[in-house]
Design a protein around this motif. Structure first.
Motif, PDB file in Angstrom:
ATOM      1  N   GLU A  35       0.803  -1.231   0.211  1.00  0.00           N
ATOM      2  CA  GLU A  35       0.113  -0.051   0.232  1.00  0.00           C
ATOM      3  C   GLU A  35       0.835   1.184  -0.091  1.00  0.00           C
ATOM      4  OE1 GLU A  35      -3.274   1.358   3.089  1.00  0.00           O
ATOM      5  OE2 GLU A  35      -3.192  -0.704   3.098  1.00  0.00           O
ATOM      6  N   MET A  36       1.851   1.338   0.911  1.00  0.00           N
ATOM      7  CA  MET A  36       2.722   2.384   1.069  1.00  0.00           C
ATOM      8  C   MET A  36       3.620   2.543  -0.351  1.00  0.00           C
ATOM      9  SD  MET A  36       3.965   2.674   4.756  1.00  0.00           S
ATOM     10  CE  MET A  36       4.707   1.467   5.126  1.00  0.00           C
ATOM     11  N   ARG A  37       3.934   1.274  -0.922  1.00  0.00           N
ATOM     12  CA  ARG A  37       4.843   1.421  -2.260  1.00  0.00           C
ATOM     13  C   ARG A  37       4.054   2.279  -3.182  1.00  0.00           C
ATOM     14  NH1 ARG A  37       6.073   0.351  -7.017  1.00  0.00           N
ATOM     15  NH2 ARG A  37       4.039  -0.347  -7.407  1.00  0.00           N
ATOM     16  N   SER A  38       2.659   1.707  -3.385  1.00  0.00           N
ATOM     17  CA  SER A  38       1.869   2.365  -4.626  1.00  0.00           C
ATOM     18  C   SER A  38       1.674   3.881  -4.161  1.00  0.00           C
ATOM     19  CB  SER A  38       0.429   1.713  -4.652  1.00  0.00           C
ATOM     20  OG  SER A  38       0.546   0.367  -4.337  1.00  0.00           O
ATOM     21  N   LEU A  39       1.352   4.117  -2.891  1.00  0.00           N
ATOM     22  CA  LEU A  39       1.014   5.600  -2.571  1.00  0.00           C
ATOM     23  C   LEU A  39       2.477   6.429  -2.806  1.00  0.00           C
ATOM     24  CD1 LEU A  39      -0.876   7.826  -1.179  1.00  0.00           C
ATOM     25  CD2 LEU A  39      -0.020   6.968   0.926  1.00  0.00           C
ATOM     26  N   LEU A 256      11.529   1.929   3.876  1.00  0.00           N
ATOM     27  CA  LEU A 256      11.764   3.330   4.346  1.00  0.00           C
ATOM     28  C   LEU A 256      11.618   4.211   3.423  1.00  0.00           C
ATOM     29  CD1 LEU A 256      14.244   2.048   6.908  1.00  0.00           C
ATOM     30  CD2 LEU A 256      12.255   3.027   7.224  1.00  0.00           C
ATOM     31  N   LEU A 257      12.036   4.058   1.969  1.00  0.00           N
ATOM     32  CA  LEU A 257      11.967   4.876   0.937  1.00  0.00           C
ATOM     33  C   LEU A 257      10.742   5.497   0.696  1.00  0.00           C
ATOM     34  CD1 LEU A 257      14.545   3.475  -1.648  1.00  0.00           C
ATOM     35  CD2 LEU A 257      14.897   5.654  -0.475  1.00  0.00           C
ATOM     36  N   SER A 258       9.702   4.396   0.975  1.00  0.00           N
ATOM     37  CA  SER A 258       8.269   4.734   0.729  1.00  0.00           C
ATOM     38  C   SER A 258       7.724   5.684   1.824  1.00  0.00           C
ATOM     39  CB  SER A 258       7.299   3.574   0.649  1.00  0.00           C
ATOM     40  OG  SER A 258       7.792   2.806  -0.600  1.00  0.00           O
ATOM     41  N   ILE A 259       8.191   5.180   3.085  1.00  0.00           N
ATOM     42  CA  ILE A 259       7.646   6.244   4.282  1.00  0.00           C
ATOM     43  C   ILE A 259       8.105   7.523   4.119  1.00  0.00           C
ATOM     44  CG2 ILE A 259       7.950   6.567   6.831  1.00  0.00           C
ATOM     45  CD1 ILE A 259       7.991   3.218   7.064  1.00  0.00           C
TER      46      ILE A 259
END
Ligand code: SAM
Length: 348
Positions: A35-39, A256-259
């Motif tokens: 979910e975080m990756r797509s966002l 962590l990159l996505s966050i």
């Protein structure tokens, strides 16, 4: 306690997360990671389109007076073949890079006394006069505020100094007593106040790192609000005291990159060489997780293997032109394009 989706939405809305909430995000399952990756990818596109900026990295000296326990060029490593590039060598790297479309040069090195402030200023002056349309980034470690001010006044635009960890306790496990956490953090605030575009960052999976420490990194990053954030996996080096520690993982680095992309939508985020070292498609996966910068090497091929921060570093045998062509194919394969631009941060 809120659900993962609620937490992700809170992060996206710009609200401050508590340390405990960051720990929850850091330990989330694969579903939330997806979910975080797509966002994160969506947010990257909203802010930077499909552009990926390239920085020409010139590793100009591997002499270092510091003794960071994790680093292959630490002063105590007597197996390291030391080199330093001359002024003319460095200008040649820039010339080649400029011809290949690079509009940012990054001068990175160990803390080398030969390169005192006068010599650094001569370099800045030489590069900025010859390439006024290019940005110049320095990454040469901890200096007094006056030195940072001199470099800035000479024309340096950006400065990369990973904070390494925002926990004093953890910092002292990664460095000898003589290297102080307070000084590292002081440097970053000085750089920011002077007016640089600043980059901080840390290694993912460094020895003794915990989710709580990473949460402190994220809190610190939010407070500093830098223009760039360099994170990549820790990779052991055979000639350091951390030789037997395991490397950081691809999954945690991507998470962590996505966050970070969700937390600071406009920040510049490199997909690092260390990420490409632990996975053959690490850079591409980094871009898909929210990164938007790559930093290929412009150093002369003869010295590249000697700038060995960690074992098995990739891309040390290729000419600059080969690296650029290879990266272009890789970036295109994930629907993005390498652009010839200074690529200043929109996080101002
Ligand atoms: N001397 C400058 C400084 O201290 O910022 C710049 C050079 S330093 C070698 C650049 C970065 O390499 C460090 O900030 C560190 O995070 C990273 N690094 C060093 N050893 C590493 C390792 N074993 N694995 C991954 N990254 C490493």
């Amino acid at each position: 306690m809120c659900s993962m989706t609620e937490l992700i939405n809170k992060l996206k809305s710009g609200k401050a997360l508590s340390k405990a909430e960051f720990v929850e995000l850091i330990n989330c399952d694969d579903k939330a990671r997806g979910e975080m990756r797509s966002l994160a990818e969506k947010i990257r596109i909203e802010n930077y389109g499909h552009d990926v900026y390239m920085r020409g990295l010139i590793e100009f000296t591997n002499y270092c007076k510091q003794d960071c326990y994790y680093c292959g060029i630490r002063k105590s490593n007597l197996n390291c073949d030391r080199y330093r590039l001359s002024f003319d060598d460095i200008m040649l790297c820039c010339e080649e890079g400029y011809g290949l479309g690079f509009r940012t040069f990054v001068l990175q090195g160990g803390e080398d006394a030969y390169y005192n402030d006068d010599r650094i200023c001569r370099l800045i002056d030489g590069i900025k006069k010859k390439y006024p349309d290019c940005a110049l980034t320095l990454s040469i470690g901890e200096k007094p505020r006056e030195s940072y001010k001199r470099y800035f006044d000479c024309g340096a635009d950006r400065y990369l100094l990973r904070h390494e960890t925002a926990s004093r306790e953890h910092y002292q496990k990664l460095h000898p007593e003589s290297q102080k956490f307070e000084n590292r953090i002081r440097c970053l605030w000085d750089l920011k106040e002077i007016g640089y575009q600043v980059g901080c960052g840390f290694m993912v999976g460094s020895p003794y790192q915990t989710s709580e420490y990473i949460a402190e990194d994220l809190l610190f990053i939010r407070e500093l609000n830098p223009q760039m954030i360099g994170i990549g996996p820790f990779i052991h080096h055979k000639d350091t005291i951390f030789r037997d520690f395991s490397d950081g993982t691809l999954e945690m680095t991507l998470k962590l990159l996505s966050i970070i992309r969700i937390m600071l939508p406009k920040v510049l985020l490199p997909a690092t060489t260390a990420l490409a070292t632990i996975d053959p498609r690490g850079r591409e996966k980094g871009i898909l997780a929210g990164a938007n910068v790559v930093m290929p090497n412009l150093s002369p091929v003869q010295v590249r293997k000697a700038y060995q921060l960690y074992d098995n570093k990739v891309c040390t045998g290729d000419e600059s032109a080969q690296c650029r062509a290879c990266l272009e194919t890789r970036i295109n394969s994930v629907g993005c394009r390498l652009v010839e631009a200074r690529g200043d941060s929109k996080n101002i």
